[in-house]
Design a protein around this motif. Structure first.
Motif, PDB file in Angstrom:
ATOM      1  N   SER A 147       0.703  -1.351  -0.115  1.00  0.00           N
ATOM      2  CA  SER A 147       0.032  -0.044   0.052  1.00  0.00           C
ATOM      3  C   SER A 147       0.893   1.215  -0.031  1.00  0.00           C
ATOM      4  CB  SER A 147      -1.107  -0.057   1.111  1.00  0.00           C
ATOM      5  OG  SER A 147      -1.651   1.148   1.246  1.00  0.00           O
ATOM      6  N   CYS A 149      -5.517  -0.960  -1.480  1.00  0.00           N
ATOM      7  CA  CYS A 149      -5.546  -1.679  -0.380  1.00  0.00           C
ATOM      8  C   CYS A 149      -7.001  -1.251   0.175  1.00  0.00           C
ATOM      9  CB  CYS A 149      -4.501  -1.309   0.291  1.00  0.00           C
ATOM     10  SG  CYS A 149      -4.640   0.204   1.254  1.00  0.00           S
ATOM     11  N   LEU A 153      -1.963   0.593  -4.760  1.00  0.00           N
ATOM     12  CA  LEU A 153      -0.893  -0.428  -4.280  1.00  0.00           C
ATOM     13  C   LEU A 153       0.488  -0.220  -5.228  1.00  0.00           C
ATOM     14  CD1 LEU A 153      -3.225  -3.681  -4.238  1.00  0.00           C
ATOM     15  CD2 LEU A 153      -2.001  -2.549  -2.350  1.00  0.00           C
TER      16      LEU A 153
END
Length: 231
Positions: free
Chosen positions: A112, A132, A138
C-alpha cells in the motif's frame, strides 16, 4: 545443527534465464534507473513503473529454479540454512528453501502507498485503481533507490550467526548489501561462487573462490559441505 548463510544476487537468477536488471549502461531493461526504480519515478509516471514490474512478474512463470537453487534447498537437510537474497523473484522458495530474506522486496507482493504500508500477496498485474482496503493505490513491494532496506538489520544478525557463509551471484560491491560480509565472525569459512570474482583470496579471511556460475559451482560446493566431508 550448524548455521549456513547464503548471500545471493542477480547472478543466481541469471542462470534461470532472468536477465539482470541493470546493464553496463546503467539501464534497467532499457529504462533509466530513475524512471522505474525510485519513488520519484513512481510519482511522475506510476503507469510506466507498474508496467515495468508487471512484465518482470509475468516472466516468473517462464523460468524455473536452476541446479544452484536446488542444491541450496537440499542443504537444509544438513544445515540450518538461511538465504539472504538481493533478488526479488521466488526461485529460492520454489526450489524448496524455507528461510529466505529478501533485501530488496518481492515481485509476488504488493504494498500500500498509504501510511501503514501494508503488504499483500499479489500474483497478477498491478494497475492504477488497484487499492488496499484503506483505499490507497498499490505499488510493487520493491525497495527502490533512496528507500530504506527494512530487512537489512535482520540480515546482519543472521550473517553474524553463520558457521559457514556462501556468497553467490553478486559482486558484493554495492552497498548496503555489500556490507553484510563484514558481520561474519572471525574464522568462519567463506566461499565465493562467481565466474568473475571481484574478491581476492585473503581479502576477508578463510575465503575460498569457486570460479563457476551458480548452477555449476553450488552443486559442487554443496557436495563438499555435506557433514562428514572435508571442506
Amino acid at each position: 545443527m550448524k548455521r549456513l548463510v547464503v548471500l545471493s544476487g542477480a547472478g543466481m537468477s541469471a542462470d534461470s534465464g532472468i536477465r539482470t536488471f541493470r546493464d553496463a549502461g546503467g539501464l534497467w531493461e532499457g529504462h533509466p534507473v530513475e524512471q522505474v526504480a525510485t519513488p520519484e519515478g513512481f510519482r511522475q509516471d506510476p503507469r510506466r513503473v507498474l508496467d515495468f514490474y508487471n512484465q518482470r512478474r509475468r516472466q516468473l512463470s517462464e523460468v524455473a529454479p536452476n541446479k544452484g537453487h536446488l542444491a541450496l534447498a537440499k542443504m537444509e537437510q544438513h544445515y540450518h540454512t538461511t538465504i539472504v537474497t538481493q533478488n526479488v523473484d521466488d526461485l529460492h522458495e520454489r526450489a524448496g528453501s524455507s528461510r529466505v530474506l529478501h533485501l530488496h522486496g518481492e515481485l509476488l507482493k504488493a504494498r500500500s502507498t498509504g501510511p501503514n504500508a501494508r503488504v499483500f500477496p499479489w500474483f497478477e498485474d498491478i494497475v492504477l485503481g488497484d487499492t488496499c482496503p484503506d483505499g490507497f493505490q498499490l505499488r510493487p513491494h520493491i525497495v527502490w533507490f533512496g528507500e530504506e532496506v527494512p530487512m537489512l538489520q535482520r540480515a546482519a544478525e543472521v550473517t553474524a550467526q553463520a558457521d559457514v557463509l556462501i556468497i553467490v551471484g553478486t559482486s558484493m560491491q554495492v552497498y548496503p548489501a555489500a556490507g553484510l560480509v563484514h558481520y561474519k565472525k572471525e574464522g568462519v569459512p567463506l566461499y565465493f561462487v562467481d565466474p568473475d570474482p571481484q574478491m581476492a583470496p585473503g581479502e576477508h579471511g578463510n575465503l575460498e573462490i569457486i570460479r563457476e556460475r551458480a548452477s555449476v559451482g553450488l552443486p559442487i560446493l554443496a557436495n563438499r559441505l555435506r557433514p562428514g566431508d572435508s571442506g
